[in-house]
Design an enzyme around this catalytic site. Structure first.
Site, PDB file in Angstrom:
ATOM      1  N   HIS A   1       0.815  -1.221   0.000  1.00  0.00           N
ATOM      2  CA  HIS A   1       0.000   0.000   0.000  1.00  0.00           C
ATOM      3  C   HIS A   1       0.850   1.274   0.000  1.00  0.00           C
ATOM      4  CE1 HIS A   1      -3.151  -2.832   1.083  1.00  0.00           C
ATOM      5  NE2 HIS A   1      -2.455  -3.201   2.137  1.00  0.00           N
TER       6      HIS A   1
ATOM      7  N   SER B   1       1.679  -0.324  -5.440  1.00  0.00           N
ATOM      8  CA  SER B   1       0.784  -0.605  -4.326  1.00  0.00           C
ATOM      9  C   SER B   1       0.294  -2.048  -4.449  1.00  0.00           C
ATOM     10  CB  SER B   1      -0.405   0.349  -4.345  1.00  0.00           C
ATOM     11  OG  SER B   1      -1.047   0.312  -3.085  1.00  0.00           O
TER      12      SER B   1
ATOM     13  N   SER C   1      -5.635   1.695  -2.387  1.00  0.00           N
ATOM     14  CA  SER C   1      -4.965   2.066  -1.134  1.00  0.00           C
ATOM     15  C   SER C   1      -3.913   3.161  -1.270  1.00  0.00           C
ATOM     16  CB  SER C   1      -4.334   0.831  -0.496  1.00  0.00           C
ATOM     17  OG  SER C   1      -3.337   0.305  -1.346  1.00  0.00           O
TER      18      SER C   1
ATOM     19  N   ASP D   1       3.262  -7.602   0.149  1.00  0.00           N
ATOM     20  CA  ASP D   1       2.133  -7.519   1.088  1.00  0.00           C
ATOM     21  C   ASP D   1       0.940  -8.201   0.429  1.00  0.00           C
ATOM     22  OD1 ASP D   1      -0.059  -6.873   2.654  1.00  0.00           O
ATOM     23  OD2 ASP D   1       0.531  -4.796   2.978  1.00  0.00           O
TER      24      ASP D   1
ATOM     25  N   GLU E   1       4.497  -9.233   4.362  1.00  0.00           N
ATOM     26  CA  GLU E   1       3.877  -8.408   5.387  1.00  0.00           C
ATOM     27  C   GLU E   1       2.653  -9.029   6.068  1.00  0.00           C
ATOM     28  OE1 GLU E   1       4.757  -5.386   6.444  1.00  0.00           O
ATOM     29  OE2 GLU E   1       2.961  -4.479   7.248  1.00  0.00           O
TER      30      GLU E   1
ATOM     31  N   ASN F   1       4.816 -11.080   9.079  1.00  0.00           N
ATOM     32  CA  ASN F   1       3.526 -10.986   9.777  1.00  0.00           C
ATOM     33  C   ASN F   1       3.585 -11.597  11.166  1.00  0.00           C
ATOM     34  OD1 ASN F   1       0.499 -10.477   9.693  1.00  0.00           O
ATOM     35  ND2 ASN F   1       0.574 -12.667  10.171  1.00  0.00           N
TER      36      ASN F   1
ATOM     37  N   LYS G   1       4.568  -7.376  14.893  1.00  0.00           N
ATOM     38  CA  LYS G   1       3.740  -7.075  13.729  1.00  0.00           C
ATOM     39  C   LYS G   1       2.292  -7.491  14.019  1.00  0.00           C
ATOM     40  CE  LYS G   1       1.874  -6.962   9.564  1.00  0.00           C
ATOM     41  NZ  LYS G   1       0.486  -7.339   9.329  1.00  0.00           N
TER      42      LYS G   1
ATOM     43  N   ASP H   1      -0.005  -4.374  14.675  1.00  0.00           N
ATOM     44  CA  ASP H   1      -0.591  -3.813  13.445  1.00  0.00           C
ATOM     45  C   ASP H   1      -1.977  -4.414  13.202  1.00  0.00           C
ATOM     46  OD1 ASP H   1      -1.259  -4.266  10.625  1.00  0.00           O
ATOM     47  OD2 ASP H   1       0.744  -3.659  10.032  1.00  0.00           O
ATOM     48  N   ASN H   2      -2.060  -5.735  13.154  1.00  0.00           N
ATOM     49  CA  ASN H   2      -3.336  -6.378  12.830  1.00  0.00           C
ATOM     50  C   ASN H   2      -4.395  -6.034  13.877  1.00  0.00           C
ATOM     51  OD1 ASN H   2      -1.188  -7.563  11.453  1.00  0.00           O
ATOM     52  ND2 ASN H   2      -2.206  -9.535  11.230  1.00  0.00           N
TER      53      ASN H   2
ATOM     54  N   CYS I   1      -5.984  -2.074  13.273  1.00  0.00           N
ATOM     55  CA  CYS I   1      -7.385  -2.179  12.840  1.00  0.00           C
ATOM     56  C   CYS I   1      -8.320  -1.536  13.859  1.00  0.00           C
ATOM     57  CB  CYS I   1      -7.763  -3.634  12.577  1.00  0.00           C
ATOM     58  SG  CYS I   1      -6.933  -4.304  11.112  1.00  0.00           S
TER      59      CYS I   1
ATOM     60  N   HIS J   1      -7.582  -9.158   3.536  1.00  0.00           N
ATOM     61  CA  HIS J   1      -6.722  -8.694   2.435  1.00  0.00           C
ATOM     62  C   HIS J   1      -7.406  -8.647   1.068  1.00  0.00           C
ATOM     63  CE1 HIS J   1      -2.834  -7.507   0.910  1.00  0.00           C
ATOM     64  NE2 HIS J   1      -3.092  -8.256  -0.148  1.00  0.00           N
TER      65      HIS J   1
ATOM     66  N   HIS K   1      -3.551   2.153   8.600  1.00  0.00           N
ATOM     67  CA  HIS K   1      -3.107   2.282   9.993  1.00  0.00           C
ATOM     68  C   HIS K   1      -2.262   3.533  10.184  1.00  0.00           C
ATOM     69  CE1 HIS K   1      -4.651  -1.622  10.198  1.00  0.00           C
ATOM     70  NE2 HIS K   1      -3.563  -2.335  10.393  1.00  0.00           N
TER      71      HIS K   1
ATOM     72  N   SER L   1       5.687  -2.611  12.368  1.00  0.00           N
ATOM     73  CA  SER L   1       5.670  -3.552  11.241  1.00  0.00           C
ATOM     74  C   SER L   1       6.835  -3.295  10.288  1.00  0.00           C
ATOM     75  CB  SER L   1       4.379  -3.388  10.436  1.00  0.00           C
ATOM     76  OG  SER L   1       3.284  -3.398  11.284  1.00  0.00           O
TER      77      SER L   1
ATOM     78  N   GLN M   1      10.019  -5.319   8.855  1.00  0.00           N
ATOM     79  CA  GLN M   1      10.278  -5.483   7.419  1.00  0.00           C
ATOM     80  C   GLN M   1      11.735  -5.135   7.098  1.00  0.00           C
ATOM     81  OE1 GLN M   1       9.174  -6.589   4.716  1.00  0.00           O
ATOM     82  NE2 GLN M   1       6.948  -6.718   4.827  1.00  0.00           N
TER      83      GLN M   1
HETATM   84  P1  NAI Z   1      -6.112 -14.677  11.670  1.00  0.00           P
HETATM   85  O1  NAI Z   1      -5.843 -15.986  11.071  1.00  0.00           O
HETATM   86  O2  NAI Z   1      -5.497 -14.307  12.983  1.00  0.00           O
HETATM   87  O3  NAI Z   1      -7.694 -14.445  11.839  1.00  0.00           O
HETATM   88  C1  NAI Z   1      -8.668 -14.809  10.920  1.00  0.00           C
HETATM   89  C2  NAI Z   1      -9.781 -15.507  11.701  1.00  0.00           C
HETATM   90  O4  NAI Z   1     -10.906 -15.749  10.845  1.00  0.00           O
HETATM   91  C3  NAI Z   1      -9.350 -16.868  12.245  1.00  0.00           C
HETATM   92  O5  NAI Z   1      -9.519 -16.909  13.649  1.00  0.00           O
HETATM   93  C4  NAI Z   1     -10.265 -17.863  11.523  1.00  0.00           C
HETATM   94  O6  NAI Z   1     -10.619 -18.959  12.348  1.00  0.00           O
HETATM   95  C5  NAI Z   1     -11.467 -16.995  11.192  1.00  0.00           C
HETATM   96  N1  NAI Z   1     -12.268 -17.482  10.068  1.00  0.00           N
HETATM   97  C6  NAI Z   1     -11.870 -18.135   8.939  1.00  0.00           C
HETATM   98  N2  NAI Z   1     -12.918 -18.421   8.161  1.00  0.00           N
HETATM   99  C7  NAI Z   1     -14.012 -17.924   8.778  1.00  0.00           C
HETATM  100  C8  NAI Z   1     -15.392 -17.907   8.457  1.00  0.00           C
HETATM  101  N3  NAI Z   1     -15.844 -18.448   7.331  1.00  0.00           N
HETATM  102  N4  NAI Z   1     -16.245 -17.305   9.323  1.00  0.00           N
HETATM  103  C9  NAI Z   1     -15.806 -16.755  10.482  1.00  0.00           C
HETATM  104  N5  NAI Z   1     -14.494 -16.754  10.844  1.00  0.00           N
HETATM  105  C10 NAI Z   1     -13.611 -17.334   9.999  1.00  0.00           C
HETATM  106  O7  NAI Z   1      -5.707 -13.591  10.568  1.00  0.00           O
HETATM  107  P2  NAI Z   1      -5.517 -12.015  10.808  1.00  0.00           P
HETATM  108  O8  NAI Z   1      -4.085 -11.740  11.077  1.00  0.00           O
HETATM  109  O9  NAI Z   1      -6.557 -11.547  11.734  1.00  0.00           O
HETATM  110  O10 NAI Z   1      -5.783 -11.469   9.325  1.00  0.00           O
HETATM  111  C11 NAI Z   1      -7.068 -11.551   8.719  1.00  0.00           C
HETATM  112  C12 NAI Z   1      -7.023 -10.917   7.340  1.00  0.00           C
HETATM  113  O11 NAI Z   1      -6.739  -9.516   7.458  1.00  0.00           O
HETATM  114  C13 NAI Z   1      -5.934 -11.445   6.424  1.00  0.00           C
HETATM  115  O12 NAI Z   1      -6.415 -11.450   5.079  1.00  0.00           O
HETATM  116  C14 NAI Z   1      -4.824 -10.423   6.564  1.00  0.00           C
HETATM  117  O13 NAI Z   1      -3.949 -10.451   5.469  1.00  0.00           O
HETATM  118  C15 NAI Z   1      -5.622  -9.158   6.660  1.00  0.00           C
HETATM  119  N6  NAI Z   1      -5.001  -8.001   7.306  1.00  0.00           N
HETATM  120  C16 NAI Z   1      -5.534  -6.770   6.975  1.00  0.00           C
HETATM  121  C17 NAI Z   1      -5.045  -5.620   7.561  1.00  0.00           C
HETATM  122  C18 NAI Z   1      -5.607  -4.305   7.165  1.00  0.00           C
HETATM  123  O14 NAI Z   1      -5.016  -3.271   7.478  1.00  0.00           O
HETATM  124  N7  NAI Z   1      -6.733  -4.230   6.514  1.00  0.00           N
HETATM  125  C19 NAI Z   1      -3.960  -5.647   8.554  1.00  0.00           C
HETATM  126  C20 NAI Z   1      -3.517  -6.984   8.882  1.00  0.00           C
HETATM  127  C21 NAI Z   1      -4.030  -8.105   8.271  1.00  0.00           C
END
Ligand code: NAI
Length: 480
Positions: free
Chosen positions: A55, A78, A83, A141, A203, A228, A233, A237-238, A242, A348, A401, A409, A413
């Site tokens: 991003h 990006s 983003s 990322d 990332e 990650n 991180k 960050d997550n 968020c 993501h 963020h 984070s 990196q």
């Molecule tokens: P995580 O693996 O810690 O959490 C995801 C959760 O979703 C897990 O606990 C899993 O059991 C649950 N899950 C899976 N399928 C599901 C369903 N059908 N219904 C309900 N729950 C379900 O992963 P994390 O780190 O929380 O990341 C989640 C996503 O967010 C990833 O795609 C990551 O790349 C993205 N992300 C986005 C950020 C942003 O700024 N927008 C920042 C960091 C990560």
């Protein structure tokens, strides 16, 4: 190309605004600034050609310029069509010492609101260095840069179209088109690029997931560091990132009062935990859905109602996906939602919400309220408000963020880039995490910046616990 720098950004005239914001962000990014001071003279990234897909925000600008201070040459795109902050992109191209007429910074290929074709074209240009040199490092990322190199090399090796990826079919068709053209022009391009790469640092959760799949299949073409899962991180960050940027996105998009509303958060991992907390902080009644009993129990113990989306969808005013999984909000759910329910994703990729099915739904009508905010009206008259076309709303509707958490984070990196670039012989074609003492170092810097005072153990106490006084303090299986 101007002044020897090739780039594609919205408007170099925005560079001054971008530079002011970068300057303010530097103060909020003590980890990156400490790494600049530590490595300004030794320049461990001298000779590194870093292709980055992340991003293109103000915070990322500080990361890019840190890599440059450490000696790297950098090209950037990006990792999402919505983003980019155009003023940040402009400032990076112009650089700290250049002007819009004579840019002296880093080639950037990114603007807010790319089409998918433009997005993948930018990714290719970011990976294509002048003089036929390739990158020797990738900073990724979500894994799209890594995917392009792997799929390109697979195409060239097999002499046939590579197997489909996990991207949705419309997007995969765009990737295939690009690969057909590039392989026709140079049938060994991606094989050469892959051969030159010392490693990738990734990332996010989704990109890391892709890397482990490649490694397990024996198909990973170069070493990878999973940034990650550095504690500083994903547990910051997550979660805290968020907690800040989810409601920022909802507010800027809709300005709807969150207090008192019923909100569903799908997923209670790191992102879900921060998201649910931010919504509860606004006074929302938060419901969590989960597939994992451990995370579901955590949500219950944290005081949230835990149920299925099928059960909660009719009463929800706002529904947010945080899972990294696909088809979490189906078209069937959308037909049952309340009038003007707000639907958004902070995971993501956009496949968490069935956007393609929504677009194809018979009689559905789309009204764009403003960029990245669409009202979709169903034939029965009820409508839903979809943010950022289902792509991550904190970066599409807001600015992602804030700097301080991204300093964690991006310090990870930077350390990971130095590690893979300077010690290639220590890493095979596997996925690695950062050693704990480096994680602790990043935490220490940011704690100090917040004025926190750390307790130091006596030698006697350290011996009692069986850990060194100076750390690392926890075993690798400790979960924080
Ligand atoms: P995580 O693996 O810690 O959490 C995801 C959760 O979703 C897990 O606990 C899993 O059991 C649950 N899950 C899976 N399928 C599901 C369903 N059908 N219904 C309900 N729950 C379900 O992963 P994390 O780190 O929380 O990341 C989640 C996503 O967010 C990833 O795609 C990551 O790349 C993205 N992300 C986005 C950020 C942003 O700024 N927008 C920042 C960091 C990560």
């Amino acid at each position: 190309t101007v002044n020897g720098i090739d780039f594609a950004v919205a408007d170099l005239g925005l560079a001054e605004f971008g530079r002011h914001e970068i300057r303010l962000a530097e103060h909020e990014m003590p980890g990156l600034m400490a790494l600049r001071r530590e490595y300004a003279e030794s320049k461990p990234l001298l000779g590194a050609r870093v292709s980055g897909s992340l991003h293109m925000t103000v915070q990322t600008a500080v990361l890019i310029e840190t890599l440059v201070v450490l000696g790297a040459e950098v090209r950037w795109a990006s990792c999402n069509i919505f983003s980019t902050q155009d003023h940040a992109a402009a400032a990076v191209v112009v650089g700290p010492t250049g002007t819009p007429a004579a840019p002296a910074g880093v080639p950037v290929f990114a603007w807010k609101g790319e089409t998918l074709e433009e997005y993948w074209h930018c990714t290719e240009r970011m990976l294509t260095w002048p003089e036929l040199e390739g990158p020797n490092m990738i900073l990724d990322d979500g894994g799209d840069a890594t995917l392009l190199v792997h799929k390109g090399a697979e195409y060239e090796k097999a002499g046939a179209v590579p197997s489909a990826s996990d991207t949705d079919s419309a997007e995969w068709a765009v990737v295939l088109d690009l690969l057909r053209t590039s392989v026709a022009a140079d049938p060994s391009k991606w094989t050469m690029v892959a051969a030159g790469i010392r490693g990738v640092t990734e990332e996010t959760t989704t990109g890391v997931h892709r890397l482990y799949q490649l490694a397990e299949a024996g198909e990973l073409l170069f070493p990878a560091i999973n940034v990650n899962d550095a504690v500083t991180k994903s547990k910051f960050d997550n979660k805290y990132g968020c907690r800040h940027s989810l409601i920022d996105g909802i507010n800027r998009a809709t300005d709807v009062l969150i207090g008192g509303k019923t909100v569903v958060v799908c997923g209670y991992g790191d992102v879900g935990k921060g998201s649910a907390e931010s919504l509860r902080g606004q006074g929302a009644r938060v419901i969590v859905t989960e597939i994992d009993p451990i995370c579901a129990l955590q949500a219950a113990m944290d005081g949230y109602e835990v149920t299925t989306l099928d059960d909660a969808v009719d009463r929800a005013d706002i529904i947010i996906t945080t899972t990294g999984n696909k088809d979490v909000i189906t078209i069937g759910h959308m037909t049952r939602m309340k009038h003007q329910a707000i639907v958004g994703n902070i995971g993501h990729f956009d496949n968490e919400i069935q956007m393609a099915e929504l677009g194809r739904y018979p009689g559905v009508d789309r009204t764009t309220i403003k960029p990245q905010v669409d009202e979709w009206t169903f034939p029965d008259g009820h409508s839903i408000i979809v943010l950022s076309e289902g792509r991550l709303l904190n970066l599409g509707n807001a600015t992602g963020h804030p700097s301080f958490v991204m300093s964690n984070s991006f310090s990870d990196q930077t350390i990971a880039q130095v590690e893979l670039f300077t010690k290639p012989e220590q890493y095979g074609r596997q996925v690695y995490v950062l050693p704990k003492h480096l994680d602790e170092k990043v935490a220490r810097i940011h704690l100090e910046a917040l004025g926190g005072k750390l307790t130091e153990m006596t030698k006697d106490q350290a011996d009692y616990l069986g850990v060194p006084v100076e750390g690392p303090y926890k075993s690798d299986h400790y979960r924080y």
